[in-house]
Design an enzyme around this catalytic site. Structure first.
Site, PDB file in Angstrom:
ATOM      1  N   VAL A 143       1.013  -1.165  -0.101  1.00 39.55           N
ATOM      2  CA  VAL A 143      -0.243  -0.330  -0.169  1.00 39.55           C
ATOM      3  C   VAL A 143       0.728   1.430  -0.240  1.00 39.55           C
ATOM      4  CG1 VAL A 143      -2.220  -1.260   1.274  1.00 39.55           C
ATOM      5  CG2 VAL A 143      -0.260  -0.082   2.968  1.00 39.55           C
ATOM      6  N   ARG A 161       4.016   2.386  -2.712  1.00 38.15           N
ATOM      7  CA  ARG A 161       4.523   3.139  -3.859  1.00 38.15           C
ATOM      8  C   ARG A 161       4.878   1.828  -5.072  1.00 38.15           C
ATOM      9  NH1 ARG A 161       1.654   6.349  -2.742  1.00 38.15           N
ATOM     10  NH2 ARG A 161       2.676   8.960  -2.995  1.00 38.15           N
ATOM     11  N   ASP A 196      -2.136  -2.209  -3.868  1.00 35.32           N
ATOM     12  CA  ASP A 196      -2.723  -1.313  -4.072  1.00 35.32           C
ATOM     13  C   ASP A 196      -2.335  -0.293  -4.835  1.00 35.32           C
ATOM     14  OD1 ASP A 196      -5.440  -0.152  -3.510  1.00 35.32           O
ATOM     15  OD2 ASP A 196      -4.458   0.947  -2.417  1.00 35.32           O
ATOM     16  N   GLU A 242       0.298   4.251 -13.365  1.00 36.75           N
ATOM     17  CA  GLU A 242      -0.874   4.019 -12.470  1.00 36.75           C
ATOM     18  C   GLU A 242      -1.365   5.317 -12.997  1.00 36.75           C
ATOM     19  OE1 GLU A 242      -1.499   4.911  -8.553  1.00 36.75           O
ATOM     20  OE2 GLU A 242      -0.019   3.204  -7.962  1.00 36.75           O
ATOM     21  N   HIS A 277      -5.597   1.636  -5.999  1.00 37.62           N
ATOM     22  CA  HIS A 277      -4.940   2.829  -5.313  1.00 37.62           C
ATOM     23  C   HIS A 277      -6.028   3.524  -4.435  1.00 37.62           C
ATOM     24  CE1 HIS A 277      -1.587   5.851  -4.536  1.00 37.62           C
ATOM     25  NE2 HIS A 277      -1.946   5.489  -3.511  1.00 37.62           N
ATOM     26  N   SER A 299      -6.798   2.837  -1.552  1.00 41.51           N
ATOM     27  CA  SER A 299      -6.616   2.054   0.251  1.00 41.51           C
ATOM     28  C   SER A 299      -6.742   3.403   0.866  1.00 41.51           C
ATOM     29  CB  SER A 299      -5.716   1.791   0.566  1.00 41.51           C
ATOM     30  OG  SER A 299      -3.929   2.607   0.448  1.00 41.51           O
TER      31      SER A 299
END
Lengths: 317, 317
Positions: free
Chosen positions: A222, A224, A248, A253, A272, A274
């Site tokens: 969670v 990077r 996550d 991204e 992404h 969380s």
């Protein structure tokens, strides 16, 4: 008295900034106009914290902007050598994401322990197939990253009865130093990565460290994406060298529709999210206003990033 | 000295019963032979606790069997009027399932709060779509059922920062009585049913009680299927009168492949597995052996079911 120029990197006004009327001249920039606007700005609010435009647009040596705030925990997307070497104060959203991320990690741990992904897939197939879950209480977790997010994850997993070791760069009471990490990993049932992305941590989870883990271990990221060598994680999961993983965050991204990560059996992929619970943008806007009022009054700011290290240092006290 | 006859309802020998060699004459019955064997048995171990054969096979008034043990928490599948009126001692697996079920409920609460089902469906579709989760800490839960399982659920949800009310039949310190239930339900964000199935609780969650809930409320059943009027729950979920539900137990198990319950949007279906963590059958075998040794020595047994109420009463002390 002239009011300061606050530049906001974002098309749409963030919440709560209406209170700045008469106290700041608020200008908006996008990735294209940022470089032209930045040298005139007294402060920069990087509301679009997913952008890497600040790195490219940073004006180099000079007095402005004096303050940069990012409404995220990580500063890896904007921190560049010129900003690091400047006198500009960089602040982050420390505190906002701790509890949400801790709950999200608990959700992933429990879901994996009880095979909720398997249950939902069987439900889709209308198949009744009983399985045995794993107990969570009594399990051993290592949380990598000893900032407030890592500490909150540790507290939440301990509340579920787990034994948790938190590891950071430097040992302090309740926190292991980096020198203990490999030994801790070799004993863990659960590994949670919540470290800041810096040159020291990039790629820290690759084949070598996955090889340290037990075949029953599960890995959660969670922090990077670039903390993990994604191909090497995929290999470890596919070859059953670890029991499962949940990501996550990703090196790129949003994850491309043709990424191989989407359909690795045993790997949970989430977008992404969380730290983002209902109302999070409001809370980020409120936090910025609190910082603005201190800055406006010439008072010291909290949440100041150590730009050499790449994160807000935690202290014992 | 004659050794007692222990009848086991199950084809395959349960674990740990090897220790009975020379201390009991162990016989095995199936649903077909149970009625013929039961009048000769001193004790009955209902190892196949999903069977309802004991109801049909119970021999009626008489001295045998003197002791019946079921390795489950609920006794609804075997308790019949003739057994209730007999002098036979009925014991259950009190204690074995508390922590696993509490963790399973926490897994469901967190998964629903963070929309893990949505995440897994989007992953299947290779779609990156950020959503906002709900915070769990600060939420209000009502746990219906104040036995050790309900209390363990309450402890675990409190450990996650939730405010939890536990409701049973009769008020006692820390537990609300049935008279408080409707009021508690109307304020709850999360309702967890972990009650025993008795004539007093059958169908306790139907249209009337679902109408008391807030539209944001979510309902979880880990007790027994017949506590819930399934069609009325489905209607409440489909009509968005509540925000979601998860069922681990059903009126008819296993759930038929053509049940409508499999594909109700917002309803998670799992195959009666909440209490079953790796090693559970061993633990149930160990627990039976502990009880057997007390019974063999003529000592009082723990976990004795109040056959009029249909569960092991909890006391304040």
């Amino acid at each position: 008295m002239t009011v300061p120029i606050l530049l906001v990197l974002e098309a749409d006004p963030p919440p709560r900034l209406g209170a700045l009327a008469g106290r700041a001249l608020v200008r908006y920039a996008d990735e294209r106009t940022l470089a032209a606007e930045l040298p005139d700005a007294d402060a920069l609010l990087v509301w679009d914290f997913t952008s890497e435009a600040v790195r490219r647009a940073w004006p180099g040596p000079g007095p402005r902007p004096r303050w940069v705030h990012t409404p995220s925990a990580g500063v890896d997307r904007l921190l560049c050598p010129a900003l690091a070497e400047s006198d500009t104060v960089l602040t982050n959203a420390r505190g906002i994401f701790d509890q949400p991320i801790a709950e999200y990690v608990a959700a992933l741990v429990l879901a994996m322990a009880k095979d909720l992904p398997g249950t939902l897939e069987l439900q889709r197939q209308r198949r009744w197939r009983h399985r045995e879950g794993l107990p969570v209480a009594g399990g051993h977790a290592v949380v990598v990253g000893a900032g407030p997010i890592g500490l909150a994850i540790g507290r939440t997993l301990r509340a579920l009865g787990m034994t948790v070791a938190v590891a950071g760069r430097t040992a302090r009471p309740g926190v292991h130093g980096a020198e203990d990490l490999d030994r801790l990993l070799s004993r863990a049932g659960w590994v949670v990565c919540a470290a800041p992305l810096t040159e020291a941590t990039r790629g820290m989870f690759g084949a070598r460290r996955f090889a340290l883990l037990q075949p029953s271990a599960r890995f959660i990221n969670v922090g990077r994406g670039a903390l993990v060598v994604e191909d090497e994680l995929v290999a470890a999961v596919l070859e059953r060298r670890i029991a499962g993983a949940a990501l996550d965050v990703f090196e790129h991204e949003p994850l491309s529709p043709d990424s191989r990560l989407w359909d690795v059996p045993g790997l949970i992929v989430s977008p992404h999210m969380s730290g983002d619970t209902v109302g999070w943008r409001d809370r980020l806007g409120e936090q910025f206003m609190e910082l603005f009022e201190l800055w406006e009054a010439g008072k010291p700011l909290p949440n100041v990033v150590d730009k050499k290290r790449g994160y807000v240092p935690s202290h014992d006290s």
